[in-house]
Enzyme design. Structure first.
Site, mmCIF file in Angstrom:
data_model
loop_
_atom_site.group_PDB
_atom_site.id
_atom_site.type_symbol
_atom_site.label_atom_id
_atom_site.label_comp_id
_atom_site.label_asym_id
_atom_site.label_seq_id
_atom_site.Cartn_x
_atom_site.Cartn_y
_atom_site.Cartn_z
ATOM 1 N N ASP A 70 4.448 -12.866 72.513
ATOM 2 C CA ASP A 70 4.074 -11.454 72.465
ATOM 3 C C ASP A 70 5.362 -10.666 72.330
ATOM 4 O O ASP A 70 6.315 -10.879 73.087
ATOM 5 C CB ASP A 70 3.290 -11.020 73.708
ATOM 6 C CG ASP A 70 2.518 -9.739 73.398
ATOM 7 O OD1 ASP A 70 1.686 -9.760 72.457
ATOM 8 O OD2 ASP A 70 2.753 -8.712 74.061
ATOM 9 N N TYR A 154 8.511 -4.268 61.754
ATOM 10 C CA TYR A 154 9.405 -3.110 61.803
ATOM 11 C C TYR A 154 10.827 -3.449 61.343
ATOM 12 O O TYR A 154 11.737 -2.618 61.476
ATOM 13 C CB TYR A 154 9.446 -2.539 63.232
ATOM 14 C CG TYR A 154 8.112 -2.036 63.735
ATOM 15 C CD1 TYR A 154 7.698 -0.725 63.486
ATOM 16 C CD2 TYR A 154 7.251 -2.858 64.453
ATOM 17 C CE1 TYR A 154 6.470 -0.259 63.937
ATOM 18 C CE2 TYR A 154 6.024 -2.403 64.920
ATOM 19 C CZ TYR A 154 5.641 -1.109 64.657
ATOM 20 O OH TYR A 154 4.418 -0.649 65.111
HETATM 21 P P1 ITT Z 1 -0.308 -12.594 67.172
HETATM 22 O O1 ITT Z 1 -0.742 -11.845 68.427
HETATM 23 O O2 ITT Z 1 -1.415 -13.278 66.471
HETATM 24 O O3 ITT Z 1 0.891 -13.472 67.425
HETATM 25 P P2 ITT Z 1 0.552 -9.965 66.352
HETATM 26 O O4 ITT Z 1 1.219 -9.433 65.133
HETATM 27 O O5 ITT Z 1 -0.674 -9.226 66.827
HETATM 28 O O6 ITT Z 1 0.218 -11.498 66.104
HETATM 29 P P3 ITT Z 1 1.953 -9.116 68.740
HETATM 30 O O7 ITT Z 1 0.721 -8.660 69.430
HETATM 31 O O8 ITT Z 1 2.977 -9.871 69.537
HETATM 32 O O9 ITT Z 1 1.607 -10.063 67.514
HETATM 33 O O10 ITT Z 1 2.627 -7.850 68.064
HETATM 34 C C1 ITT Z 1 3.933 -7.894 67.654
HETATM 35 C C2 ITT Z 1 4.209 -6.777 66.667
HETATM 36 O O11 ITT Z 1 5.557 -6.314 66.921
HETATM 37 C C3 ITT Z 1 4.184 -7.320 65.234
HETATM 38 O O12 ITT Z 1 2.952 -7.096 64.632
HETATM 39 C C4 ITT Z 1 5.335 -6.559 64.580
HETATM 40 O O13 ITT Z 1 4.843 -5.350 64.087
HETATM 41 C C5 ITT Z 1 6.290 -6.277 65.740
HETATM 42 N N1 ITT Z 1 7.359 -7.295 65.771
HETATM 43 C C6 ITT Z 1 7.503 -8.335 66.648
HETATM 44 N N2 ITT Z 1 8.561 -9.085 66.322
HETATM 45 C C7 ITT Z 1 9.092 -8.536 65.224
HETATM 46 C C8 ITT Z 1 10.176 -8.858 64.403
HETATM 47 O O14 ITT Z 1 10.920 -9.940 64.607
HETATM 48 N N3 ITT Z 1 10.437 -8.066 63.357
HETATM 49 C C9 ITT Z 1 9.686 -6.990 63.100
HETATM 50 N N4 ITT Z 1 8.623 -6.610 63.804
HETATM 51 C C10 ITT Z 1 8.321 -7.381 64.872
#
Ligand code: ITT
Length: 195
Positions: A70, A154
């Site tokens: 997450d 992002y």
């Molecule tokens: P899963 O829960 O299925 O893993 P998700 O995209 O919903 O997918 P998250 O709830 O953890 O995952 O949300 C993380 C968000 O934060 C992701 O959608 C990106 O927009 C941002 N994010 C996380 N890590 C990032 C990275 O390395 N570079 C850019 N944006 C990132």
């Protein structure tokens, strides 16, 4: 060891394949395993949501290690937004739209106050049910317009020094990223365990 990545985010899955291979793990996505589940992330912290995702997928597989992530972007000038809501910021359904919203909210924020950090919490469950958690963070600043073509989410507006994360190669990003740092800590913990 085969490791199921409990995620539907292609950007994350790609990074885990790259990050995990030197450690001898074969990363496969939950989709590769035929699991379409998308658990409700109703926790209040990155830690809670990572555990929710890992446990939901672990319950669907037998005898396999599972890793959930997450993560999100925490902007100081916005009181920590979008934080745990990074993937659903503004209720918008694309990285481009969410990034545009962030830039809009940051439009009048002066240079010195544009500090932000990416946070990643990994929750891993071993085949025998033992659970391990590790957090990684990476500080930077929010830029003024999207730049670069690499990465996901992002990355085009997260400035790490003079470059955005989207202008770094995968290797450069992984070496300093919140995800790379969390995984490094996780591997340290695993080293001290009886596997
Ligand atoms: P899963 O829960 O299925 O893993 P998700 O995209 O919903 O997918 P998250 O709830 O953890 O995952 O949300 C993380 C968000 O934060 C992701 O959608 C990106 O927009 C941002 N994010 C996380 N890590 C990032 C990275 O390395 N570079 C850019 N944006 C990132």
């Amino acid at each position: 060891m085969k490791l199921i990545i409990a995620s539907s985010n292609k950007g994350k899955i790609k990074e885990y394949s790259q990050l995990l291979s030197p450690f001898g793990f074969e990363a496969v996505s939950q989709k590769d395993e035929g699991i379409e589940l998308s658990p409700e992330e109703n926790g209040c912290t990155f830690e809670e949501n990572a555990a929710i995702k890992a446990r939901a997928i672990f319950d669907c597989v037998s005898g396999c290690a599972v890793l959930a992530d997450d993560s999100g972007l925490v902007c100081d000038a916005l009181g920590g937004e979008p934080g745990i809501y990074s993937a659903r910021y503004g209720g918008l359904d694309s990285d481009k739209a969410r990034t545009a919203l962030l830039l809009e909210k940051m439009a009048y924020v002066p240079d010195g106050d544009r500090t932000a950090r990416f946070v990643c919490v990994i929750h891993m469950i071993l085949p025998d049910g033992r659970e391990i958690t590790a957090r990684g963070e990476c500080g930077g600043k929010i830029g003024y317009e999207p730049t670069g073509e690499n990465g996901f989410g992002y990355d085009p507006v997260f400035m790490y020094g003079e470059k955005s994360f989207a202008q770094l190669s995968a290797e450069e990003k992984n070496a300093v990223s919140h995800r790379g740092r969390a995984l490094e800590k996780l591997m340290e913990i695993l080293k001290g365990m009886d596997l």
